[in-house]
Design an enzyme around this catalytic site. Structure first.
Site, PDB file in Angstrom:
ATOM      1  N   GLU A 114      -7.668  -6.748 -11.615  1.00  0.00           N
ATOM      2  CA  GLU A 114      -6.569  -5.769 -11.584  1.00  0.00           C
ATOM      3  C   GLU A 114      -6.123  -5.460 -13.009  1.00  0.00           C
ATOM      4  O   GLU A 114      -6.103  -6.347 -13.864  1.00  0.00           O
ATOM      5  CB  GLU A 114      -5.379  -6.348 -10.824  1.00  0.00           C
ATOM      6  CG  GLU A 114      -5.343  -6.023  -9.350  1.00  0.00           C
ATOM      7  CD  GLU A 114      -4.880  -4.604  -9.049  1.00  0.00           C
ATOM      8  OE1 GLU A 114      -5.141  -3.693  -9.857  1.00  0.00           O
ATOM      9  OE2 GLU A 114      -4.268  -4.413  -7.995  1.00  0.00           O
ATOM     10  N   ASP A 115      -5.724  -4.222 -13.223  1.00  0.00           N
ATOM     11  CA  ASP A 115      -5.175  -3.870 -14.535  1.00  0.00           C
ATOM     12  C   ASP A 115      -3.752  -4.395 -14.678  1.00  0.00           C
ATOM     13  O   ASP A 115      -3.381  -4.901 -15.731  1.00  0.00           O
ATOM     14  CB  ASP A 115      -5.226  -2.352 -14.768  1.00  0.00           C
ATOM     15  CG  ASP A 115      -4.575  -1.559 -13.642  1.00  0.00           C
ATOM     16  OD1 ASP A 115      -4.480  -2.089 -12.521  1.00  0.00           O
ATOM     17  OD2 ASP A 115      -4.167  -0.410 -13.875  1.00  0.00           O
ATOM     18  N   ASP A 118       2.465  -5.832 -10.673  1.00  0.00           N
ATOM     19  CA  ASP A 118       3.820  -5.293 -10.787  1.00  0.00           C
ATOM     20  C   ASP A 118       4.673  -5.957  -9.693  1.00  0.00           C
ATOM     21  O   ASP A 118       5.059  -7.111  -9.835  1.00  0.00           O
ATOM     22  CB  ASP A 118       3.706  -3.766 -10.651  1.00  0.00           C
ATOM     23  CG  ASP A 118       4.979  -3.012 -10.952  1.00  0.00           C
ATOM     24  OD1 ASP A 118       6.003  -3.638 -11.202  1.00  0.00           O
ATOM     25  OD2 ASP A 118       4.963  -1.767 -10.931  1.00  0.00           O
ATOM     26  N   PHE A 167       7.107   1.501 -18.766  1.00  0.00           N
ATOM     27  CA  PHE A 167       6.031   2.315 -18.211  1.00  0.00           C
ATOM     28  C   PHE A 167       4.868   2.303 -19.192  1.00  0.00           C
ATOM     29  O   PHE A 167       4.989   2.817 -20.310  1.00  0.00           O
ATOM     30  CB  PHE A 167       6.513   3.748 -17.977  1.00  0.00           C
ATOM     31  CG  PHE A 167       5.557   4.564 -17.169  1.00  0.00           C
ATOM     32  CD1 PHE A 167       5.734   4.717 -15.799  1.00  0.00           C
ATOM     33  CD2 PHE A 167       4.459   5.153 -17.767  1.00  0.00           C
ATOM     34  CE1 PHE A 167       4.825   5.457 -15.044  1.00  0.00           C
ATOM     35  CE2 PHE A 167       3.545   5.888 -17.023  1.00  0.00           C
ATOM     36  CZ  PHE A 167       3.726   6.041 -15.661  1.00  0.00           C
ATOM     37  N   ARG A 180      -5.731   7.325 -19.234  1.00  0.00           N
ATOM     38  CA  ARG A 180      -6.532   6.153 -18.858  1.00  0.00           C
ATOM     39  C   ARG A 180      -7.525   5.800 -19.949  1.00  0.00           C
ATOM     40  O   ARG A 180      -7.939   4.662 -20.080  1.00  0.00           O
ATOM     41  CB  ARG A 180      -7.302   6.421 -17.558  1.00  0.00           C
ATOM     42  CG  ARG A 180      -6.439   6.533 -16.306  1.00  0.00           C
ATOM     43  CD  ARG A 180      -7.320   6.470 -15.065  1.00  0.00           C
ATOM     44  NE  ARG A 180      -6.648   6.920 -13.863  1.00  0.00           N
ATOM     45  CZ  ARG A 180      -5.910   6.136 -13.064  1.00  0.00           C
ATOM     46  NH1 ARG A 180      -5.733   4.871 -13.363  1.00  0.00           N
ATOM     47  NH2 ARG A 180      -5.360   6.625 -11.979  1.00  0.00           N
TER      48      ARG A 180
HETATM   49  C1  PRP Z   1      -1.587  -0.119  -9.848  1.00  0.00           C
HETATM   50  C2  PRP Z   1      -2.431  -1.328 -10.177  1.00  0.00           C
HETATM   51  C3  PRP Z   1      -2.314  -2.168  -8.945  1.00  0.00           C
HETATM   52  C4  PRP Z   1      -0.943  -1.817  -8.416  1.00  0.00           C
HETATM   53  C5  PRP Z   1      -0.001  -2.906  -8.802  1.00  0.00           C
HETATM   54  O1  PRP Z   1      -2.354   0.799  -9.145  1.00  0.00           O
HETATM   55  O2  PRP Z   1      -3.750  -0.988 -10.456  1.00  0.00           O
HETATM   56  O3  PRP Z   1      -3.320  -1.865  -8.002  1.00  0.00           O
HETATM   57  O4  PRP Z   1      -0.531  -0.596  -9.034  1.00  0.00           O
HETATM   58  O5  PRP Z   1       1.276  -2.602  -8.332  1.00  0.00           O
HETATM   59  P1  PRP Z   1       2.059  -3.584  -7.381  1.00  0.00           P
HETATM   60  O6  PRP Z   1       1.942  -4.968  -7.949  1.00  0.00           O
HETATM   61  O7  PRP Z   1       3.485  -3.074  -7.463  1.00  0.00           O
HETATM   62  O8  PRP Z   1       1.511  -3.472  -6.000  1.00  0.00           O
HETATM   63  P2  PRP Z   1      -1.890   2.299  -8.960  1.00  0.00           P
HETATM   64  O9  PRP Z   1      -1.229   2.455  -7.622  1.00  0.00           O
HETATM   65  O10 PRP Z   1      -1.060   2.705 -10.135  1.00  0.00           O
HETATM   66  O11 PRP Z   1      -3.246   3.097  -8.894  1.00  0.00           O
HETATM   67  P3  PRP Z   1      -4.368   3.319 -10.037  1.00  0.00           P
HETATM   68  O12 PRP Z   1      -4.947   1.970 -10.379  1.00  0.00           O
HETATM   69  O13 PRP Z   1      -5.373   4.212  -9.390  1.00  0.00           O
HETATM   70  O14 PRP Z   1      -3.694   3.960 -11.220  1.00  0.00           O
END
Ligand code: PRP
Length: 200
Positions: A114-115, A118, A167, A180
């Site tokens: 995961e990136d 949150d 952010f 990105r």
């Molecule tokens: C981001 C990230 C995780 C998620 C984490 O994805 O890559 O999958 O949010 O958030 P959380 O801990 O609050 O659940 P995002 O929905 O931004 O999609 P993306 O990776 O396509 O930008």
């Protein structure tokens, strides 16, 4: 349904394009060094073992690509795509699957990549889903961890950087699908005037 931009940026006004200011939070150099150390740590835990990387689209793509190269040994990839609705304390925690994995994870040593971690709601959903599929090992690597935003009781096994509740964009993370491809992780702020600028 909130869009990607509205989920993380409380100051975005629909239809009103404001200037953006970017400030480097973590340079690409620091990311590279940290990813190398994370890969060493992971390989120490799984020596001589095939590692099956599961990237969570789309933000994890750059991190997964760099981590995979640093891991060495036998590595395979797969990807899953999910959307989560609501990021605040009133979040329902609902996560929707857009694309499932292509191949089974049963009996494999799986590393979810995961990136950013949150609220943790996405990861909680994924871990429950994957546990049912009986992997041999199930571990999690995240590049960024916004610890203070956590709602779900989840933790990564390998963490790149703990970051403040800002952010962030770059190195896979987007703002309205842009940024990105930035090599650094940057804090994005909306300024009153002036061009988008990147400050070191
Ligand atoms: C981001 C990230 C995780 C998620 C984490 O994805 O890559 O999958 O949010 O958030 P959380 O801990 O609050 O659940 P995002 O929905 O931004 O999609 P993306 O990776 O396509 O930008």
């Amino acid at each position: 349904m909130p869009t990607k931009a509205t989920k993380r940026s409380p100051r975005v006004k629909p239809g009103h394009r404001e200037e953006e200011t970017l400030r480097v939070l973590i340079s690409h150099q620091r990311i590279r060094e940290r990813v190398r150390h994370m890969a060493q740590e992971i390989r120490r835990d799984f020596p001589n073992e095939p590692i099956h990387l599961v990237g969570v689209l789309k933000g994890s793509v750059l991190f997964l690509a760099d981590l995979a190269r640093e891991l060495g040994g036998e590595v395979s990839f797969d990807f899953i795509s999910v959307s989560s609705y609501g990021k605040g304390m009133d979040s329902t925690g609902e996560v929707k699957m857009n694309k499932d994995l292509d191949v089974t994870i049963e009996g494999r040593s799986v590393l979810v990549v995961e990136d950013i971690l949150d609220t943790g709601l996405t990861l909680k959903y994924l871990l429950l889903l994957f546990e049912e599929r009986k992997p041999k090992h199930l571990r999690v690597a995240v590049l960024l961890d916004k610890v203070e935003r956590r709602i779900a009781d989840v933790k990564a096994d390998y963490t790149g950087f703990v970051i403040p509740n800002e952010f962030v964009v770059g190195y896979g993370l987007d703002y309205d699908e842009r940024y990105r491809n930035l090599p650094d992780v940057c804090i994005v702020r909306l300024g009153p005037r002036g061009k988008t600028k990147i400050e070191a």
